[in-house]
Design a protein around this motif. Structure first.
Motif, PDB file in Angstrom:
ATOM      1  N   ARG A 133       0.796  -1.424   0.023  1.00 51.61           N
ATOM      2  CA  ARG A 133       0.185  -0.112   0.083  1.00 51.61           C
ATOM      3  C   ARG A 133       0.739   1.212  -0.173  1.00 51.61           C
ATOM      4  N   THR A 134       1.897   1.354   0.855  1.00 47.27           N
ATOM      5  CA  THR A 134       2.666   2.388   1.009  1.00 47.27           C
ATOM      6  C   THR A 134       3.395   2.669  -0.558  1.00 47.27           C
ATOM      7  N   ASN A 135       4.033   1.663  -1.200  1.00 48.17           N
ATOM      8  CA  ASN A 135       4.668   1.797  -2.377  1.00 48.17           C
ATOM      9  C   ASN A 135       3.786   2.350  -3.425  1.00 48.17           C
ATOM     10  N   LEU A 136       2.437   1.661  -3.410  1.00 46.64           N
ATOM     11  CA  LEU A 136       1.216   2.068  -4.367  1.00 46.64           C
ATOM     12  C   LEU A 136       0.968   3.633  -4.173  1.00 46.64           C
ATOM     13  N   ASP A 137       1.058   3.968  -2.960  1.00 50.51           N
ATOM     14  CA  ASP A 137       0.420   5.330  -2.639  1.00 50.51           C
ATOM     15  C   ASP A 137       1.803   6.397  -3.120  1.00 50.51           C
ATOM     16  N   VAL A 138       3.015   5.792  -2.972  1.00 49.86           N
ATOM     17  CA  VAL A 138       4.003   6.770  -3.521  1.00 49.86           C
ATOM     18  C   VAL A 138       3.934   6.914  -5.131  1.00 49.86           C
ATOM     19  N   LEU A 139       3.835   5.789  -5.744  1.00 52.68           N
ATOM     20  CA  LEU A 139       3.660   5.805  -7.202  1.00 52.68           C
ATOM     21  C   LEU A 139       2.399   6.662  -7.660  1.00 52.68           C
ATOM     22  N   ALA A 140       1.244   6.558  -6.716  1.00 53.58           N
ATOM     23  CA  ALA A 140       0.268   7.457  -7.306  1.00 53.58           C
ATOM     24  C   ALA A 140       0.320   8.753  -6.935  1.00 53.58           C
ATOM     25  N   ALA A 141       1.067   9.075  -5.914  1.00 55.15           N
ATOM     26  CA  ALA A 141       1.145  10.707  -5.501  1.00 55.15           C
ATOM     27  C   ALA A 141       2.447  11.174  -6.323  1.00 55.15           C
ATOM     28  N   HIS A 142       3.193  10.459  -6.898  1.00 57.96           N
ATOM     29  CA  HIS A 142       4.204  11.074  -7.566  1.00 57.96           C
ATOM     30  C   HIS A 142       4.401  10.645  -8.963  1.00 57.96           C
ATOM     31  N   PRO A 143       3.545  10.779  -9.771  1.00 57.60           N
ATOM     32  CA  PRO A 143       3.749  10.342 -11.002  1.00 57.60           C
ATOM     33  C   PRO A 143       4.937  10.522 -11.821  1.00 57.60           C
ATOM     34  N   ASP A 144       5.623  11.673 -11.571  1.00 61.88           N
ATOM     35  CA  ASP A 144       6.806  12.151 -12.135  1.00 61.88           C
ATOM     36  C   ASP A 144       8.009  11.605 -11.390  1.00 61.88           C
ATOM     37  N   LEU A 145       7.838  10.413 -10.844  1.00 58.11           N
ATOM     38  CA  LEU A 145       9.098   9.888  -9.997  1.00 58.11           C
ATOM     39  C   LEU A 145      10.188   9.586 -10.948  1.00 58.11           C
ATOM     40  N   PRO A 146      11.477   9.868 -10.453  1.00 59.96           N
ATOM     41  CA  PRO A 146      12.554   9.597 -11.356  1.00 59.96           C
ATOM     42  C   PRO A 146      12.608   8.110 -11.672  1.00 59.96           C
ATOM     43  N   ALA A 147      13.316   7.493 -12.935  1.00 61.23           N
ATOM     44  CA  ALA A 147      13.118   6.367 -13.293  1.00 61.23           C
ATOM     45  C   ALA A 147      13.998   5.437 -12.402  1.00 61.23           C
ATOM     46  N   ASP A 148      14.944   5.750 -11.756  1.00 56.79           N
ATOM     47  CA  ASP A 148      15.776   4.996 -10.912  1.00 56.79           C
ATOM     48  C   ASP A 148      14.773   4.731  -9.640  1.00 56.79           C
ATOM     49  N   GLU A 149      14.351   5.910  -9.214  1.00 55.46           N
ATOM     50  CA  GLU A 149      13.519   5.529  -7.854  1.00 55.46           C
ATOM     51  C   GLU A 149      12.226   4.940  -8.007  1.00 55.46           C
ATOM     52  N   ARG A 150      11.523   4.960  -9.422  1.00 53.60           N
ATOM     53  CA  ARG A 150      10.489   4.285  -9.595  1.00 53.60           C
ATOM     54  C   ARG A 150      10.735   2.737  -9.879  1.00 53.60           C
ATOM     55  N   ALA A 151      12.005   2.430 -10.304  1.00 55.80           N
ATOM     56  CA  ALA A 151      12.477   1.110 -10.488  1.00 55.80           C
ATOM     57  C   ALA A 151      12.686   0.306  -9.112  1.00 55.80           C
ATOM     58  N   GLU A 152      12.992   1.172  -8.226  1.00 60.48           N
ATOM     59  CA  GLU A 152      13.286   0.819  -6.803  1.00 60.48           C
ATOM     60  C   GLU A 152      12.209   0.265  -6.173  1.00 60.48           C
ATOM     61  N   VAL A 153      11.006   1.188  -6.347  1.00 58.10           N
ATOM     62  CA  VAL A 153       9.643   1.091  -5.837  1.00 58.10           C
ATOM     63  C   VAL A 153       8.935  -0.095  -6.590  1.00 58.10           C
ATOM     64  N   VAL A 154       9.163  -0.490  -7.835  1.00 57.46           N
ATOM     65  CA  VAL A 154       8.568  -1.478  -8.407  1.00 57.46           C
ATOM     66  C   VAL A 154       9.285  -2.945  -8.028  1.00 57.46           C
ATOM     67  N   GLY A 155      10.473  -2.721  -7.501  1.00 62.56           N
ATOM     68  CA  GLY A 155      11.266  -3.835  -7.162  1.00 62.56           C
ATOM     69  C   GLY A 155      10.820  -4.357  -5.955  1.00 62.56           C
ATOM     70  N   GLU A 156      10.431  -3.318  -5.108  1.00 58.95           N
ATOM     71  CA  GLU A 156      10.001  -3.777  -3.562  1.00 58.95           C
ATOM     72  C   GLU A 156       8.603  -4.336  -3.753  1.00 58.95           C
ATOM     73  N   LEU A 157       7.671  -3.718  -4.648  1.00 60.88           N
ATOM     74  CA  LEU A 157       6.478  -4.214  -4.962  1.00 60.88           C
ATOM     75  C   LEU A 157       6.627  -5.833  -5.416  1.00 60.88           C
ATOM     76  N   GLN A 158       7.541  -6.119  -6.350  1.00 62.09           N
ATOM     77  CA  GLN A 158       7.687  -7.393  -6.746  1.00 62.09           C
ATOM     78  C   GLN A 158       8.012  -8.454  -5.895  1.00 62.09           C
ATOM     79  N   GLN A 159       9.135  -7.879  -4.878  1.00 62.60           N
ATOM     80  CA  GLN A 159       9.376  -8.854  -3.770  1.00 62.60           C
ATOM     81  C   GLN A 159       8.267  -8.884  -2.804  1.00 62.60           C
ATOM     82  N   ASP A 160       7.343  -7.929  -2.563  1.00 60.97           N
ATOM     83  CA  ASP A 160       6.295  -8.277  -1.584  1.00 60.97           C
ATOM     84  C   ASP A 160       5.259  -9.119  -2.132  1.00 60.97           C
TER      85      ASP A 160
END
Length: 498
Positions: A262-289
C-alpha cells in the motif's frame, strides 16, 4: 406393528396351514393302511372259506347234490358277514351269498389281487382266489363293503381340521410369548440408542453381550457407527481448526507486506513524475512483496495439507527415485548452485509421495539459497530466504540405508546454524531479520518427517564450515505396510507436540 405381533400372526397363520398340509399328506397314507387292513381281513376270510369251496367244487363235479348243499352252508358259515361267490371253470355259479356287485362282469379274474368296485349302491372291495379240487377248478370271490375305510378317512379329516383350528390361537400365543422374550434385548438396545447423545462418543455405548447374535451384531454396528461418527466429527473439527489457523496466520503474516504494498502504491500514485531509478526501486519492492505473499500463502496451504492428510494417501514409494527427481528440479530452479548426489539403486519407504516431494524440495531449496558464503552465525531460513555471499552454493546430497532406516543428508558450505538456534529453525516463521522468505520451509520439512514417523535434525557439516540437515525415515516393511499418523497435528497453530 411390533415384531412380536408380526411373528405371532405369522405363526397363527402358518401353523394351521402346516397342520392341514400334513393332513393332506397323511390321508393317502391312512387310506392305504386301511385298505391293507381290509385286504388282510379279506385274505383271512378267503383262507377260512377256501377248504369248503374246494369241497363244494368237488361235490358239484361228482354230481352229489346233498354234499353240495352241505358244503354251501359251510362256505356261508365260514364267510360270516363277507359276500361270497363261487363259480366253476365253465362259468357255472355254485354259490352266491352276501353283498354282490351290480354287474358281475366287473369281478376281477386275477387271483390274489384285491380291487375296489365302484357302483351306485355300495362300493365293494373284492378278492379273487383260484380254487383247485383235483380235476375240478373254479374261482372264489370274497367281497366286503368299502365304506368302512371311507368313514375312517372322514374321521381323520375332521380331526385334522380340529387340530388346525385349535393350533391357530395356541401357536399365536406361544409365538407371541417367545417373540417377546427374544426381542427383549433388542428393545433394551433401542432404548439405549434412543437415549444416546452422539457428542459423548462411542465409549459410553459399552455393550454387554446378550447371547443373541443379531442383537450383539446390531450393537457392534451401532458402536462402529458411533466411532466413525466421532472420527468424522474429529476430522471436521480439525479441518475447522486448520482453516481458522490458516486465516489467522495469513492475516498476521500478510499484514506487513500488504502495508508495504500500500505504501509503495501510494508513492507511485502521489508522484507520477518520480525519477526512473526511484520508480524502478519502488517497483522492485512491490515485486518482492508480491513474491513473499505468494510464498507465504503457498507454504501455509502446504502446511494445512499436511495437517489434514489421511492414512489412505500413503503407499510404497521409492525414496531414491524421488530424491533424483527433486535434485533435477532444484538444478532447474537454482542453476547457479552445484549439486553432488550419491544414491542407492532403490530405497523403498511407506510414505505420502506428495509430502516427500515437499520435504525434498524445501531441503534442497534451503541448501541452495543458504549454501553460499555469508556472515558467520546467520541462521538458515526457508527456501525463499537469501544470503549475501557471492560464491555459488555447493550442495552434497547422500541417501544411505542403515538397518531399518533411510538416512538422507543434505550438506552445504554456508555459514551454518548456531547450536542454540538449531531447534528453532523448524518452528513457524523463523527467519533472519533481512530474509524475504515465509519462514515455513524447514517447518514443512519437520512436519513431513513427523508424518512419516521419522526425524530431522540440523548439525554442522562434518568435514568443515557449513550446515548439515539430516532426515531419517523408516524403511518399508512387507509385514506392516502401513503408517500411524501422529496423534497431534497442528503445525499451523505452532503446536510442537509432534
Amino acid at each position: 406393528m411390533r415384531l412380536s405381533t408380526r411373528i405371532a400372526l405369522g405363526a397363527a397363520l402358518l401353523v394351521p396351514l402346516l397342520v392341514v398340509a400334513a393332513g393332506l399328506l397323511l390321508l393317502p397314507l391312512v387310506n392305504a393302511d386301511l385298505h391293507r387292513r381290509q385286504d388282510s381281513r379279506l385274505n383271512d376270510r378267503a383262507a377260512a372259506v377256501l377248504p369248503s369251496a374246494r369241497a363244494l367244487l368237488a361235490a358239484d363235479s361228482k354230481g352229489r347234490p346233498k354234499a353240495e348243499q352241505n358244503q354251501q352252508r359251510k362256505v356261508m358259515d365260514a364267510a360270516l358277514d363277507a359276500g361270497v361267490r363261487v363259480a366253476a371253470s365253465d362259468g357255472t355259479l355254485l354259490l352266491v351269498a352276501g353283498a354282490q356287485p351290480d354287474d358281475p362282469q366287473l369281478l376281477p379274474t386275477t387271483p390274489g389281487q384285491a380291487v375296489t368296485l365302484r357302483q351306485n349302491a355300495e362300493d365293494l372291495r373284492v378278492l379273487a382266489v383260484n380254487v383247485n379240487s383235483g380235476a375240478a377248478t373254479g374261482t372264489l370271490w370274497v367281497l366286503a363293503p368299502a365304506d368302512e375305510p371311507s368313514e375312517e378317512l372322514r374321521a381323520v379329516r375332521r380331526r385334522v381340521l380340529l387340530v388346525a383350528l385349535v393350533a391357530a390361537p395356541l401357536s399365536g400365543l406361544v409365538a407371541f410369548g417367545l417373540a417377546e422374550r427374544a426381542t427383549l434385548p433388542l428393545r433394551r438396545l433401542g432404548r439405549r440408542a434412543a437415549a444416546l447423545d452422539p457428542r459423548t462418543g462411542h465409549a459410553v455405548f459399552a455393550h454387554a453381550r446378550t447371547g443373541t447374535a443379531e442383537v450383539d451384531e446390531l450393537s457392534g454396528a451401532i458402536a462402529l457407527l458411533l466411532s466413525r461418527y466421532e472420527e468424522q466429527a474429529g476430522r471436521t473439527a480439525q479441518a475447522l481448526d486448520t482453516a481458522r489457523a490458516f486465516s489467522s496466520s495469513a492475516s498476521h503474516e500478510l499484514r506487513t507486506p500488504l502495508m508495504s504494498l500500500r505504501t509503495n502504491l501510494d508513492v507511485l500514485a502521489a508522484h507520477p513524475d518520480l525519477p526512473a531509478d526511484e520508480r524502478a526501486e519502488v517497483v522492485g519492492e512491490l515485486q518482492q512483496d508480491h513474491a513473499r505473499m505468494l510464498d507465504l500463502l503457498s507454504a501455509l496451504s502446504t502446511l494445512a495439507r499436511g495437517d489434514l492428510v489421511e492414512v489412505s494417501a500413503f503407499g510404497p514409494v521409492d525414496l531414491a527415485e524421488l530424491v533424483a527427481a527433486a535434485v533435477a528440479e532444484a538444478r532447474r530452479r537454482h542453476p547457479e548452485a552445484v549439486f553432488q548426489v550419491e544414491l542407492p539403486s532403490e530405497t523403498r519407504v511407506f510414505g505420502w509421495e506428495a509430502g516427500l516431494r515437499i520435504l525434498l524440495a524445501n531441503l534442497l531449496g534451503n541448501a541452495a539459497v543458504h549454501g553460499t558464503g555469508s556472515p558467520a552465525g546467520s541462521p538458515a531460513g526457508s527456501p525463499a530466504d537469501s544470503s549475501t555471499g557471492s560464491a555459488p552454493a555447493a550442495v552434497d546430497v547422500r541417501l544411505r540405508v542403515e538397518g531399518g532406516t533411510a538416512r538422507l543428508t543434505v550438506d552445504d558450505r554456508g555459514p551454518g546454524i548456531p547450536p542454540e538456534e538449531r531447534a528453532a529453525v523448524f518452528h513457524r516463521f523463523h527467519r533472519r531479520r533481512d530474509s524475504p522468505g515465509s519462514g515455513l520451509g524447514l517447518t514443512l520439512v519437520a512436519q513431513q518427517a513427523a508424518l512419516h514417523r521419522g526425524s530431522v535434525v540440523a548439525a554442522d557439516r562434518p568435514d568443515g564450515r557449513g550446515c548439515r540437515l539430516e532426515v531419517r525415515l523408516p524403511l518399508l516393511r512387507p509385514d506392516t505396510p502401513t503408517v500411524q499418523l501422529p496423534a497431534v497435528r497442528d503445525w499451523l497453530n505452532g503446536d510442537e507436540r509432534h
